[in-house]
Each structure stands twice: as C-alpha cells, then as structure tokens.
Design a protein around this motif. Structure first.
Motif, PDB file in Angstrom:
ATOM      1  N   THR A 157      -8.394   4.460   1.506  1.00 51.52           N
ATOM      2  CA  THR A 157      -9.314   3.489   0.913  1.00 51.52           C
ATOM      3  C   THR A 157      -9.211   2.137   1.615  1.00 51.52           C
ATOM      4  OG1 THR A 157      -9.149   4.587  -1.239  1.00 51.52           O
ATOM      5  CG2 THR A 157      -9.945   2.310  -1.227  1.00 51.52           C
ATOM      6  N   THR A 158      -7.972   1.711   1.868  1.00 54.65           N
ATOM      7  CA  THR A 158      -7.752   0.428   2.547  1.00 54.65           C
ATOM      8  C   THR A 158      -8.338   0.441   3.948  1.00 54.65           C
ATOM      9  OG1 THR A 158      -5.750  -0.081   1.282  1.00 54.65           O
ATOM     10  CG2 THR A 158      -5.968  -1.122   3.446  1.00 54.65           C
ATOM     11  N   ASP A 184      -4.200  -7.576  -2.027  1.00 56.15           N
ATOM     12  CA  ASP A 184      -4.684  -6.195  -2.010  1.00 56.15           C
ATOM     13  C   ASP A 184      -5.211  -5.842  -0.620  1.00 56.15           C
ATOM     14  OD1 ASP A 184      -5.359  -3.705  -3.058  1.00 56.15           O
ATOM     15  OD2 ASP A 184      -7.346  -4.355  -3.706  1.00 56.15           O
ATOM     16  N   LYS A 185      -5.136  -4.557  -0.276  1.00 56.32           N
ATOM     17  CA  LYS A 185      -5.687  -4.028   0.982  1.00 56.32           C
ATOM     18  C   LYS A 185      -5.169  -4.798   2.195  1.00 56.32           C
ATOM     19  CE  LYS A 185      -9.915  -2.067  -1.008  1.00 56.32           C
ATOM     20  NZ  LYS A 185      -9.577  -2.321  -2.436  1.00 56.32           N
ATOM     21  N   TRP A 216     -11.851  -1.777   5.641  1.00 58.37           N
ATOM     22  CA  TRP A 216     -11.864  -2.742   6.744  1.00 58.37           C
ATOM     23  C   TRP A 216     -12.611  -2.241   7.979  1.00 58.37           C
ATOM     24  CZ3 TRP A 216     -11.100  -7.454   5.511  1.00 58.37           C
ATOM     25  CH2 TRP A 216     -10.204  -7.798   4.491  1.00 58.37           C
ATOM     26  N   ASN A 244      -3.161   5.427  -1.119  1.00 59.50           N
ATOM     27  CA  ASN A 244      -4.349   4.564  -1.082  1.00 59.50           C
ATOM     28  C   ASN A 244      -4.671   4.044   0.317  1.00 59.50           C
ATOM     29  OD1 ASN A 244      -2.648   2.380  -0.539  1.00 59.50           O
ATOM     30  ND2 ASN A 244      -2.657   1.633  -2.639  1.00 59.50           N
ATOM     31  N   ASN A 249       0.844  -1.196   0.000  1.00 60.67           N
ATOM     32  CA  ASN A 249       0.000   0.000   0.000  1.00 60.67           C
ATOM     33  C   ASN A 249       0.875   1.240   0.000  1.00 60.67           C
ATOM     34  OD1 ASN A 249      -2.980  -0.932   0.675  1.00 60.67           O
ATOM     35  ND2 ASN A 249      -1.664  -2.099   2.047  1.00 60.67           N
TER      36      ASN A 249
END
Length: 363
Positions: A44-45, A155-156, A49, A41, A37
């Motif tokens: 957004t991550t 991702d994330k 969650w 971003n 990451n």
C-alpha cells in the motif's frame, strides 16, 4: 522575520510519549523507538508513492516546525562534549572514483524522505549511514515523529536515495522502525532533533514485477558517524530545498540535490523551540532541506565522510526575506547511543518470489 526548521510552516505541538516503546540503552533513558511500516502494509505504501509516475512524490510539501523569532548567536566557546570524540567508519566496499576531480561529487547516500500526516503529503532530506546490515537512514526527528497532530509517527514513510526529477534511480526504501532521543519524543527538545530509521531492502519495478534491489548501503554506500567533535571543522551540507524564500522567489524545486560548504559556529539559541546548543552554518537552503546530512572529512572521490549533524532549523536572519542560515543539533555521546540502538537491527526483504510484496519478513 522567522526561522523555520527547514521544512515549512507548521507549529510545534505535543508528542505522545506513551505511544513509543522505550529502549533501555542507558540510564537515564536516552532512546525511544516506534514502528513505521510492516511487510503487510508495504504494498500500500509503495503503490501510494509510485502510482501515476510518482505524482505524489512531486506533490509533497516541505515539512517543519515554526520559529517564533530569529535565534541568537551566543559565543560561549565550544559545546560540552559528554565523552571522548568518536567515529564510526563509512562503508568500506564503495570504490573511489577512477580519477580525482576538483569538483564536488554529490553523495549517492543523500536522498528525500516522503511521508503522510493526516491527508497531507510532506518531504524532508536524509542520508544513508553505515550500520551492521547496511539498512539505516539518518534524518531530523521532526521528519519522522509527528510533532503537530500528536500521532506516534509519520505514515507511509519512505526514503528515496538519489531522488531526481520524480525518479528513484536506486529504488524506494520503506521505513521499518524509527529511533530518536527521549528528550525529542517527550519534551520536543530540538537540541535532539535527529532520528535513525531502519529500512527494508530497496524495491524497484522491472517488467511489470517488483524486484528486490538489496540493502540500502550495498547500493549507495553509507556515511560514517562522528560525535563529540570540535565545532568549526570544514563541513558539507546536502539537501533538497523546496520552499520559496520569504520574498516569494522559488530558487529551488526540490527535485535536485544541493549543497553548502563552510565552517559551523556554536551556539545558536532559540528558546521558542528549546534550542540552546545548535551549531550553525551560513547557507541559503530553504524548506525541504530538513534532515539533510552535515558531513565532515568528506571525500569527493569516494562521496563519503562522517555524518556530524542533520539540518534542523533555518531561515532569514538579516530581515531581507532570503534564507541565509541553517542549524543542526550537536552530535554527542547520546546521539551515538540512539544510533547504537538502531545500527545492529536487521530488516530484510519484502518482495516475494512471484514479484509481489507481502509477508516475506523472515530472517
């Protein structure tokens, strides 16, 4: 009868080695790395969650690779260490408990990893480990690098130490950069199924604003690291088992930290996932425990010891549809090389002065 890398039901595929930037730490090549990451971003991550009271945390499934058969125990003595035994001390500034106890105090360093592959939400286990800037997490390689969809990394990706019932008591730590062994990246060699991940400072919510709660190790401590050690030392294994046993019994929820204790044996062999020298421990943890720390020299007072493995595989070996065994790669000098590539790197804060997240990644 199947043994699963303690995380679930997915079969192994190829990795895209070309998507990783090599780190020249040794010859032959030992370490690869990839970005997880950026500060850009992070918002957004984090929102993904933590929205709706952490609903996505609770919805994540355990992740793993599939075994084709029960691994064999082949008694051939101890592993061939590639150098002298070595250690990295645990965090020095975490005070011991005021009173000694006969109970096992669970480590604050252990937690759950959450990530996304495609449209699916997954989880593993992990632990904070000591590093220069107190910003390093150790977990299984398959909990970071996607071995199924041929994507570069998950991702994330976030780490939640002390995860409990959907809560993040010490903040959420967003992954910045992941490091693993070249043989895991290129050949999917589960004998190298481990990864070290640098994380940004922790983030928590207060009065409607995001706040920086500081480096991971400063908040929960960091386990030491041990490599080229003799197999058979008393070992604690911690993790967040989530999946049902083979008979359908959900003995675990994934919402609380569990542990096993014993003396590992060597080696466990399973050619379907290229395992030739895993160490094994009798333990009933199920999927979701992947990446959980194997700790020797554990002090229940300080809640610290030496990381000497991470859970990679596990499952039912006697055919009664109940998980009874977990395994870990053997930590040797090449493991230490991967650790050394990650340990001196800085991450820093991604919380701006106005309580928003963004481009504050300046050392």
């Amino acid at each position: 009868m199947k043994l699963l890398p303690l995380g679930g039901c997915l079969a192994a595929g190829g990795l895209l080695a070309a998507s990783f930037a090599g780190i020249a730490t040794a010859a032959p090549k030992v370490t690869t790395s990839a970005k997880l990451n950026t500060a850009a971003n992070a918002a957004t991550t984090l929102e993904f969650w933590t929205a709706d009271g952490g609903a996505n945390f609770k919805a994540a499934d355990p992740f793993g690779l599939e075994h084709k058969r029960v691994p064999k125990h082949v008694s051939t003595g101890g592993p061939a260490a590639d150098g002298k035994p070595g250690i990295v001390p645990a965090t020095a500034d975490i005070p011991a408990a005021a009173a000694r106890t006969k109970n096992v105090n669970l480590p604050k360093t252990a937690g759950r990893v959450f990530f996304v592959l495609g449209e699916d939400l997954y989880s593993c286990s992990a632990s904070s480990v000591q590093s220069t800037y107190k910003n390093l997490v150790a977990t299984a390689g398959h909990c970071v690098y996607d071995p199924v969809g041929n994507q570069s990394v998950a991702d994330k990706w976030v780490f939640v130490p002390g995860y409990y019932q959907g809560k993040a008591p010490w903040g959420v730590y967003i992954g910045k950069q992941a490091f693993t062994h070249y043989d895991w990246d290129v050949y999917e060699d589960a004998d190298r199924d481990y990864a070290f991940v640098t994380v940004y400072n922790g983030i928590a919510r207060s009065s409607g604003r995001w706040i920086d709660v500081g480096p991971l190790g400063a908040k929960v401590g960091g386990q030491g690291l041990a490599y080229n050690q003799k197999v058979g030392q008393a070992t604690y294994v911690f993790g967040y088992p989530t999946a049902a046993h083979g008979d359908g019994d959900y003995a675990y929820t994934g919402h609380t930290l569990k542990f096993c204790y014993g003396k590992p044996t060597y080696p466990r062999v399973e050619s379907s996932v290229k395992v030739e020298e895993h160490v094994a421990l009798r333990c009933s943890m199920t999927g979701g425990a992947s990446g959980g720390p194997w700790i020797i020299g554990y002090s229940s007072n300080r809640r610290l010891g030496y990381l000497n493995g991470v859970t990679s595989l596990g499952g039912d070996t006697d055919g009664n549809l109940r998980s009874d065994l977990i395994t870990s790669p053997y930590f040797d000098g090449e493991t230490y090389s991967v650790y050394k590539a990650a340990a001196p790197l800085w991450s820093g804060s991604i919380v701006k002065k106005d309580g928003t997240l963004g481009l504050t990644e300046v050392k």
